[in-house]
Design a protein around this motif. Structure first.
Motif, PDB file in Angstrom:
ATOM      1  N   UNK A 193       0.844  -1.210   0.000  1.00 21.16           N
ATOM      2  CA  UNK A 193       0.000   0.000   0.000  1.00 21.16           C
ATOM      3  C   UNK A 193       0.870   1.247   0.000  1.00 21.16           C
ATOM      4  N   UNK A 194       1.927   1.261   0.803  1.00 18.60           N
ATOM      5  CA  UNK A 194       2.814   2.428   0.837  1.00 18.60           C
ATOM      6  C   UNK A 194       3.534   2.595  -0.495  1.00 18.60           C
ATOM      7  N   UNK A 195       3.982   1.472  -1.096  1.00 17.04           N
ATOM      8  CA  UNK A 195       4.682   1.585  -2.372  1.00 17.04           C
ATOM      9  C   UNK A 195       3.759   2.099  -3.466  1.00 17.04           C
ATOM     10  N   UNK A 196       2.531   1.565  -3.503  1.00 15.69           N
ATOM     11  CA  UNK A 196       1.576   2.033  -4.515  1.00 15.69           C
ATOM     12  C   UNK A 196       1.229   3.517  -4.312  1.00 15.69           C
ATOM     13  N   UNK A 197       1.029   3.934  -3.066  1.00 14.91           N
ATOM     14  CA  UNK A 197       0.682   5.328  -2.786  1.00 14.91           C
ATOM     15  C   UNK A 197       1.851   6.251  -3.124  1.00 14.91           C
ATOM     16  N   UNK A 198       3.073   5.794  -2.865  1.00 15.91           N
ATOM     17  CA  UNK A 198       4.241   6.599  -3.221  1.00 15.91           C
ATOM     18  C   UNK A 198       4.384   6.725  -4.733  1.00 15.91           C
ATOM     19  N   UNK A 217      -3.476  12.969  -0.359  1.00 17.44           N
ATOM     20  CA  UNK A 217      -2.753  11.718  -0.576  1.00 17.44           C
ATOM     21  C   UNK A 217      -1.426  11.715   0.182  1.00 17.44           C
ATOM     22  N   UNK A 218      -0.791  12.912   0.246  1.00 19.93           N
ATOM     23  CA  UNK A 218       0.442  13.013   1.024  1.00 19.93           C
ATOM     24  C   UNK A 218       0.187  12.719   2.497  1.00 19.93           C
ATOM     25  N   UNK A 219      -0.868  13.285   2.999  1.00 22.51           N
ATOM     26  CA  UNK A 219      -1.189  13.056   4.402  1.00 22.51           C
ATOM     27  C   UNK A 219      -1.504  11.586   4.660  1.00 22.51           C
ATOM     28  N   UNK A 220      -2.204  10.945   3.723  1.00 20.02           N
ATOM     29  CA  UNK A 220      -2.502   9.519   3.888  1.00 20.02           C
ATOM     30  C   UNK A 220      -1.219   8.693   3.885  1.00 20.02           C
ATOM     31  N   UNK A 221      -0.274   9.056   2.996  1.00 22.43           N
ATOM     32  CA  UNK A 221       0.989   8.324   2.952  1.00 22.43           C
ATOM     33  C   UNK A 221       1.768   8.528   4.255  1.00 22.43           C
ATOM     34  N   UNK A 222       1.804   9.782   4.736  1.00 24.18           N
ATOM     35  CA  UNK A 222       2.526  10.031   5.980  1.00 24.18           C
ATOM     36  C   UNK A 222       1.900   9.279   7.143  1.00 24.18           C
ATOM     37  N   UNK A 223       0.594   9.258   7.186  1.00 26.82           N
ATOM     38  CA  UNK A 223      -0.073   8.519   8.267  1.00 26.82           C
ATOM     39  C   UNK A 223       0.209   7.026   8.166  1.00 26.82           C
ATOM     40  N   UNK A 224       0.224   6.520   6.945  1.00 27.00           N
ATOM     41  CA  UNK A 224       0.500   5.104   6.740  1.00 27.00           C
ATOM     42  C   UNK A 224       1.928   4.755   7.161  1.00 27.00           C
ATOM     43  N   UNK A 225       2.860   5.619   6.783  1.00 28.35           N
ATOM     44  CA  UNK A 225       4.259   5.331   7.108  1.00 28.35           C
ATOM     45  C   UNK A 225       4.530   5.442   8.603  1.00 28.35           C
ATOM     46  N   UNK A 226       3.874   6.434   9.249  1.00 24.57           N
ATOM     47  CA  UNK A 226       4.149   6.636  10.675  1.00 24.57           C
ATOM     48  C   UNK A 226       3.447   5.611  11.555  1.00 24.57           C
ATOM     49  N   UNK A 227       2.236   5.253  11.202  1.00 24.53           N
ATOM     50  CA  UNK A 227       1.495   4.293  12.032  1.00 24.53           C
ATOM     51  C   UNK A 227       2.019   2.871  11.877  1.00 24.53           C
ATOM     52  N   UNK A 231       6.341  -2.086   9.871  1.00 28.75           N
ATOM     53  CA  UNK A 231       5.898  -3.002   8.821  1.00 28.75           C
ATOM     54  C   UNK A 231       6.338  -2.564   7.429  1.00 28.75           C
ATOM     55  N   UNK A 232       6.678  -1.297   7.262  1.00 32.44           N
ATOM     56  CA  UNK A 232       7.045  -0.768   5.951  1.00 32.44           C
ATOM     57  C   UNK A 232       8.555  -0.609   5.897  1.00 32.44           C
ATOM     58  N   UNK A 233       9.142  -1.102   4.853  1.00 32.73           N
ATOM     59  CA  UNK A 233      10.591  -0.988   4.668  1.00 32.73           C
ATOM     60  C   UNK A 233      10.861  -0.737   3.194  1.00 32.73           C
ATOM     61  N   UNK A 234      12.081  -0.286   2.954  1.00 31.39           N
ATOM     62  CA  UNK A 234      12.456  -0.049   1.566  1.00 31.39           C
ATOM     63  C   UNK A 234      12.138   1.355   1.081  1.00 31.39           C
ATOM     64  N   UNK A 235      11.455   2.149   1.873  1.00 27.51           N
ATOM     65  CA  UNK A 235      11.126   3.525   1.493  1.00 27.51           C
ATOM     66  C   UNK A 235      11.885   4.489   2.397  1.00 27.51           C
ATOM     67  N   UNK A 236      12.357   5.558   1.805  1.00 24.57           N
ATOM     68  CA  UNK A 236      13.049   6.601   2.575  1.00 24.57           C
ATOM     69  C   UNK A 236      11.981   7.518   3.170  1.00 24.57           C
ATOM     70  N   UNK A 237      11.510   7.123   4.336  1.00 23.11           N
ATOM     71  CA  UNK A 237      10.395   7.855   4.958  1.00 23.11           C
ATOM     72  C   UNK A 237      10.794   9.279   5.266  1.00 23.11           C
ATOM     73  N   UNK A 238      12.005   9.462   5.756  1.00 23.46           N
ATOM     74  CA  UNK A 238      12.452  10.818   6.099  1.00 23.46           C
ATOM     75  C   UNK A 238      12.437  11.722   4.883  1.00 23.46           C
ATOM     76  N   UNK A 239      12.933  11.248   3.761  1.00 28.92           N
ATOM     77  CA  UNK A 239      12.960  12.067   2.547  1.00 28.92           C
ATOM     78  C   UNK A 239      11.554  12.335   2.026  1.00 28.92           C
TER      79      UNK A 239
END
Length: 917
Positions: A193-198, A217-227, A231-239
Motif C-alpha cells: 500500500x505504501x509503495x503504490x501510494x508513493x 494523498x500526502x497526508x494519507x501516505x505520511x499517516x500510513x508510514x508513521x502508524x 511493517x514498511x521498509x524499503x522507502x526513505x520515509x524521512x525524505x
C-alpha cells in the motif's frame, strides 16, 4: 399426495394445448408461437413449463429472449433453497448449456457469475470470471470486472488470489489504483500500500477519480508510514515526509509530527526529539508551532510516565539510586537541574550510563515548558524579522539575564532593515543603549548611540529621536557640556563635499536632512536656554529662523525669552518677523500675543504705533478670525484713546465679521455704546443693525431688543412700529413667541384699534408664509378673530383702558334679534347691518341692498369700528418713516382704515332710517 401417474399426465398436452400444438407443428421455428404458448401456460406448474422451455430451446437454441426467461424462472425456483440443494446443480448445468450459444451475451454471464458467487464456489467462480473475460469483447469487460472485484473482496477469498485479480484489473484500467490501495489497506498489506501510494504521488499525470487532492494523498501516505513504521521498509520515509513539508506549507506542523511519530515507533526517541526541535525552529505559523509543541510535550510526558511505571521503585530505592548517581540532598539536586547547569550536564553526558534517568526526563520536560514563550516569539520573528515590537518582547523574555538580552539586541539591530521595519527601529538602539546605562556602562552606551546615529532610517524624526535620547542620557549623568556638544554636532550642516559625494551616489541618507529637524532644534534651544548664554541661545533661535523651520510657538518662545532678559524691542522685532513669515490661521496666536504685549508695554505712550499695528492685523485677518482683534483694538481705544474712535472700531467690526457673528458683535457694540454714551445713542445702532443685512432670525431678535428699549423709554408708538417691522420675519405657525410678546405689549399699552391692527398683520404674515390660505373657510377666520377680540376687550377693561366711542355708539343702536338668524347665515356672505348684541359682540344681519365690502375686511367687527390714523412726527421713526411714505406697511393700513370708516358710517345711517320707520 397425487400419484405418479397423475403427475406424469400433467406433463402431456391437454385438450387446451391442442390449438397451440397444432400451430407449432405447422411452424415449429416460430418464436412468436412458442412465446404465446408460454404466456398462455404461465399459471401451469413449472415442470410442464420446463418441458415447453426445453422443446422451445431445442427448436430455437439461439434465442436470447427464451434463454433469459428460462434462466430467470430457474433462479426464482432456487431463490429460497439452500445452496447445497440439487437444484443448484441443475441451474448451473442450464447456464452452461445456455452459454454454448449465449457466450457473447454479458447479461447471461453476469447472472451466472452472481449465482456462483452466492454458492461460494471460489475456484469455479474464478474460472468462470476468467472464461467470461475471454469470451466477451474488451469493450464489455467493465461489466464483468465490477462483480469480479466484489467477489475477490469477500471474506474467505485468498489474499494472493485477490492481489492477482486486482493487478490484472489495474492493467485493464490503471485509474482505479485508489481502489486497489484501499483494498491493500483493508487487507493490512502495508508495504505494498505504501509503495503504490508513493508511486501515485510520484506520477505527475495522476488524476484522482475520487476527488482526492495530492495534499490529502500526502497526508494519507505520511499517516500510513508513521502508524506502520515497523511493517514498511524499503522507502526513505524521512525524505518522503520532508519533501511534503517543502511542498505543502499549509500542513507543515502535522507533517513534522508525523515524521517524529515515525521515529518514535521505530524506537529512535532521540531522533524524534531532534525532529521536534527542528520543526519548532523552522515553522513560520503559530498554529503549526502549537501542533508540534503539543505533540512534543505529550511525548515527553508519556516517556516520563512510562519510565516511572517501568521502574516501580520505592522511596528507599530512589534514595539509593540518588546516592549511586552522585546526588546529595534534595536541595542540591534541584539546583543542579536549573538553567545552564542542566545544559552542561547534558553536554558532558552526565546521565548517559544511568538507567534511572527519571530526573533527566523531568528536567527535560520542565526545560521544554520554560522555553515555550521564547520559541513562540521565534515563530513570529520568522514570519517578519523586521517587526520591532516582537524584538522588544523577546528582550523582555530574558529579563534578569543581561547576556541574553545583549545578544538579542545585537541580533535585532543586525537583522532589521529600517526601510522594511514595522514600527520604529530606532527604539531598539535606544533600549540597547539604556541597557548598558542601567548597568553603569556609559562607555558602551555611547558606543551604541554612536552606531545608532549612523544608521540610515526611513525618516529624519527617527534619527533626531536617537540624538535627543543620547543627549538626555548625558544630562541624566550631569554631563551638560557633552549634551550641548552633541546638539551642536547633530545640528551642524553637512559640508559641500559631503553633499556632492551623496549626490553622486544618488541615495541621500537621512543624515543629510538632519540639520533641518525641528524636533532636534527644539531640544537644542531648550538646552541653550537652560545651560547656555544669552548670545548662544539667540544664535540658535536665529539659526532656526534662517533655516525657515520655525513654528509660531518658536516665535512666541523666542519673544518671551527676549522679554525675560528685558530686550523688549528685539522681542517686538521677532513678532514682526513672525507675522511676515506665517499666514492665517497659524499667525493668529502671534498677532494676539504681539498686540497684547505691545499694549501692555507701552499703553498710551505709543498709541499711534499701536493703532497702526491693529490696522495691519485686521487688514490681513480673514473674516472668521477678525473678531478678537477688533475687540482688542476697541479695548485699546477705550482704555487709552477716544471713545469716538472705539465706536468707530466697533462699527467697522460689525461690517467685517461674518453673518453668523454679526448679532453678537452688534450686542457688544450696543452694550459699550450704552455704557459710554447712554441709552439714546443706541437707537442709531439698532437701526443700522436692522438695515445691515443680518439674517432674518437675527433681525427679529434685534427688533425685539429695540422694541424693549423703546418701551422702557416710554416710546410706545415707536415700539409698536418696530414690532410691525419685525412681524415680516416671524411666521405665526413656527414662531409663536414673537406674537405672544406683541400680544402682551398690546394688552399692556394698546387699545382695540391697535389690537385689530396686530391681528390683521398676523393674518397677512401667515398668509404670506402659507401656500393654501386662499381655500381656508371664511367662518374659521371670522371665528378666530371674534374670539381674539373678545379676549382683548376683557383684558383692556381689566387694564383700565376706555372703550372706543364708535364701538359704544354701535352697541346702543344695535337691535335685538334672535340668534337663529345668525346661525342661518351662510358662509362667505358679507353684511353691512347690525343684527344682534346678545353675546356682547357685534353680529351682522343680511342686507341685500348694501354694496360689497373690500377684501381687506376679514370680520364684521372691523366694519363697525372706526380706526383712526394718527400722524407721528418723522423724528420719532427716523428712517422708518420713509418706508411708510413709499407705500409700505403703514400706507396699506391707512387705506384699509378709511374704507372701513366709510362702511361703518353708511351702516349707522341705515339703522337710523329703519328705527324711524
Amino acid at each position: 399426495m397425487p400419484s405418479s401417474s397423475s403427475i406424469s399426465q400433467d406433463l402431456y398436452p391437454s385438450q387446451d394445448d391442442l390449438l397451440y400444438e397444432e400451430e407449432i407443428l405447422r411452424n415449429p421455428f416460430s418464436l412468436k408461437l412458442w412465446w404465446r404458448y408460454l404466456i398462455a401456460r404461465s399459471e401451469s406448474p413449472f415442470k410442464k413449463r420446463f418441458v415447453i422451455y426445453e422443446r422451445t430451446l431445442k427448436a430455437l437454441p439461439g434465442s436470447y429472449k427464451l434463454w433469459h426467461a428460462y434462466l430467470r424462472e430457474r433462479l426464482d425456483l432456487v431463490r429460497n433453497l439452500p445452496i447445497t440443494h440439487s437444484q443448484y446443480d441443475t441451474l448451473n448445468n442450464t447456464f452452461e448449456r445456455a452459454l454454448v450459444t449465449m457466450h457473447k451475451m454479458p447479461r447471461i454471464w453476469i447472472m451466472y457469475l452472481q449465482t456462483l458467487t452466492h454458492q461460494k464456489l471460489l475456484t469455479r467462480t474464478r474460472r468462470t470470471f476468467d472464461r467470461a473475460l475471454c469470451a466477451l469483447p474488451v469493450t464489455q469487460h467493465d461489466r464483468i470486472w465490477e462483480p469480479y472485484l466484489v467477489f475477490v473482496s469477500q471474506r474467505g477469498v485468498p489474499i494472493e488470489t485477490s492481489l492477482r485479480v486486482y493487478r490484472r484489473y489495474l492493467k485493464y484500467d490503471p485509474s482505479h489504483i485508489e481502489d486497489f490501495i484501499e483494498f491493500l489497506v483493508n487487507s493490512c498489506l502495508w508495504q505494498e500500500a505504501a509503495e503504490r501510494l508513493a508511486s501515485v504521488l510520484n506520477d505527475g499525470t495522476f488524476f484522482s477519480i475520487k476527488g482526492k487532492t495530492r495534499h490529502r494523498l500526502w497526508l494519507e501516505l505520511c499517516e500510513l508510514l508513521t502508524r506502520h513504521a515497523n511493517e514498511v521498509s524499503g522507502l526513505n520515509v524521512d525524505a518522503i515526509i520532508r519533501g511534503g513539508i517543502r511542498k505543502f506549507t499549509d500542513e507543515v506542523g502535522r507533517l513534522w509530527t508525523s515524521l517524529a511519530e515515525y521515529y518514535i515507533r521505530r524506537g529512535l526517541h532521540e531522533k524524534a526529539r531532534d525532529v521536534f526541535e527542528e520543526g519548532m525552529s523552522t515553522v513560520v505559523t503559530v498554529r503549526d508551532f502549537g501542533v508540534i509543541f503539543d505533540s512534543y510535550s505529550q511525548f515527553e510526558e508519556s516517556m516520563l510516565a512510562y519510565k516511572m511505571e517501568e521502574m516501580g521503585m520505592s522511596d528507599e530505592e530512589e534514595e539509593d539510586n540518588g546516592e549511586e548517581n552522585g546526588f546529595g540532598d534534595g536541595e542540591e539536586e534541584d539546583v543542579r537541574f536549573k538553567g545552564e547547569d542542566f545544559e552542561r550536564k547534558i553536554l558532558r553526558g552526565f546521565w548517559l550510563n544511568d538507567k534511572n534517568d527519571i530526573d533527566l526526563r523531568l528536567a527535560r520536560f520542565d526545560y521544554l515548558m520554560e522555553r515555550r514563550p521564547e520559541l513562540a516569539n521565534s515563530v513570529l520573528l520568522r514570519q517578519n524579522p523586521h517587526n520591532v515590537e516582537q524584538w522588544h518582547r523577546r528582550v523582555k523574555l530574558f529579563e534578569g539575564n543581561p547576556t541574553r538580552q545583549i545578544l538579542t539586541y545585537t541580533e535585532a539591530v543586525r537583522t532589521i532593515d529600517p526601510m522594511k521595519a514595522v514600527g520604529k527601529p530606532h527604539t531598539l538602539w535606544v533600549a540597547f543603549a539604556k541597557l548598558y546605562e542601567h548597568h553603569k556602562d556609559l562607555a558602551n552606551a555611547r558606543v551604541i548611540f554612536d552606531k545608532a546615529v549612523q544608521v540610515n532610517y526611513k525618516t529624519v524624526d527617527n534619527l533626531a529621536s536617537v540624538w535627543c535620547e543620547w543627549a538626555e542620557m548625558e544630562l541624566r549623568h550631569k554631563n551638560f557640556k557633552g549634551a550641548l556638544d552633541l546638539m551642536r554636532r547633530a545640528t551642524a550642516e553637512p559640508s559641500v563635499e559631503v553633499k556632492r559625494r551623496v549626490a553622486a551616489d544618488g541615495n541621500e541618507p537621512v543624515q543629510m536632512k538632519l540639520h533641518k529637524s525641528l524636533r532636534l532644534w527644539t531640544f537644542y534651544v531648550d538646552l541653550e536656554e537652560s545651560l547656555g548664554t544669552l548670545e548662544s541661545t539667540r544664535a540658535v533661535y536665529e539659526r532656526i529662523l534662517d533655516l525657515r523651520i520655525a513654528t509660531p510657538q518658536i516665535i512666541i518662545n523666542y519673544a518671551y525669552f527676549l522679554e525675560e532678559h528685558k530686550y523688549f524691542e528685539d522681542a517686538f522685532k521677532v513678532y514682526e518677523r513672525g507675522v511676515k513669515i506665517f499666514k492665517y490661521p497659524h499667525v493668529k496666536d502671534i498677532w494676539v500675543t504681539y498686540l497684547s504685549k505691545f499694549v501692555k508695554r507701552y499703553g498710551k505712550t505709543k498709541l499711534e504705533r499701536a493703532r497702526e499695528l491693529f490696522e495691519n492685523a485686521v487688514e490681513t485677518a480673514p473674516a472668521d478670525q477678525v473678531k478678537p482683534l477688533y475687540l482688542q483694538y476697541a479695548k485699546l481705544e477705550e482704555d487709552y484713546g477716544l471713545a469716538k474712535r472705539a465706536m468707530k472700531v466697533y462699527d467697522e467690526a460689525t461690517k467685517a465679521v461674518p453673518n453668523d457673528e454679526k448679532l453678537s458683535m452688534y450686542e457688544i457694540y450696543i452694550a459699550r455704546a450704552s455704557e459710554i454714551f447712554g441709552v439714546p445713542k443706541t437707537r442709531q445702532i439698532y437701526e443700522l443693525a436692522i438695515q445691515s443685512g443680518l439674517p432674518d432670525k437675527d433681525v427679529k431678535t434685534m427688533c425685539l431688543k429695540f422694541a424693549e428699549l423703546e418701551k422702557s423709554l416710554g416710546e410706545i408708538d415707536r415700539a409698536r412700529a418696530i414690532y410691525g417691522h419685525a412681524s415680516q420675519f416671524a411666521n405665526p405657525r413656527s414662531d409663536p413667541e414673537f406674537w405672544e410678546k406683541w400680544h402682551e405689549f398690546e394688552v399692556q399699552h394698546g387699545n382695540e384699534d391697535t389690537f385689530r391692527e396686530m391681528l390683521r398683520i398676523k393674518r397677512s404674515v401667515s398668509a404670506s408664509y402659507s401656500q393654501t390660505h386662499f381655500i381656508l373657510p371664511e367662518y374659521l377666520m371670522q371665528k378666530d378673530q371674534t374670539v381674539n377680540l373678545d379676549e382683548a376687550k376683557d383684558k383692556l377693561k381689566q387694564a383700565g383702558v376706555p372703550e372706543d366711542e364708535m364701538a359704544a355708539l354701535e352697541r346702543q343702536l344695535a337691535p335685538a334679534t334672535n340668534d337663529t338668524a345668525t346661525k342661518e347665515r351662510k358662509v362667505g356672505f358679507v353684511s353691512a347691518g347690525v343684527e344682534s348684541q346678545t353675546d356682547g359682540g357685534l353680529r351682522v344681519s343680511a342686507n341685500h341692498e348694501d354694496i360689497e365690502l373690500p377684501e381687506e375686511s376679514d370680520s364684521d367687527d372691523e366694519e363697525k369700528v372706526e380706526i383712526a390714523q394718527k400722524d407721528v412726527p418723522s423724528a420719532v421713526f427716523g428712517s422708518l418713516v420713509r418706508g411708510r411714505d413709499e407705500g409700505g406697511m403703514n400706507g396699506e393700513a391707512d387705506g384699509t382704515k378709511d374704507q372701513d370708516n366709510e362702511s361703518r358710517l353708511g351702516a349707522l345711517e341705515r339703522i337710523k332710517r329703519q328705527k324711524t320707520k
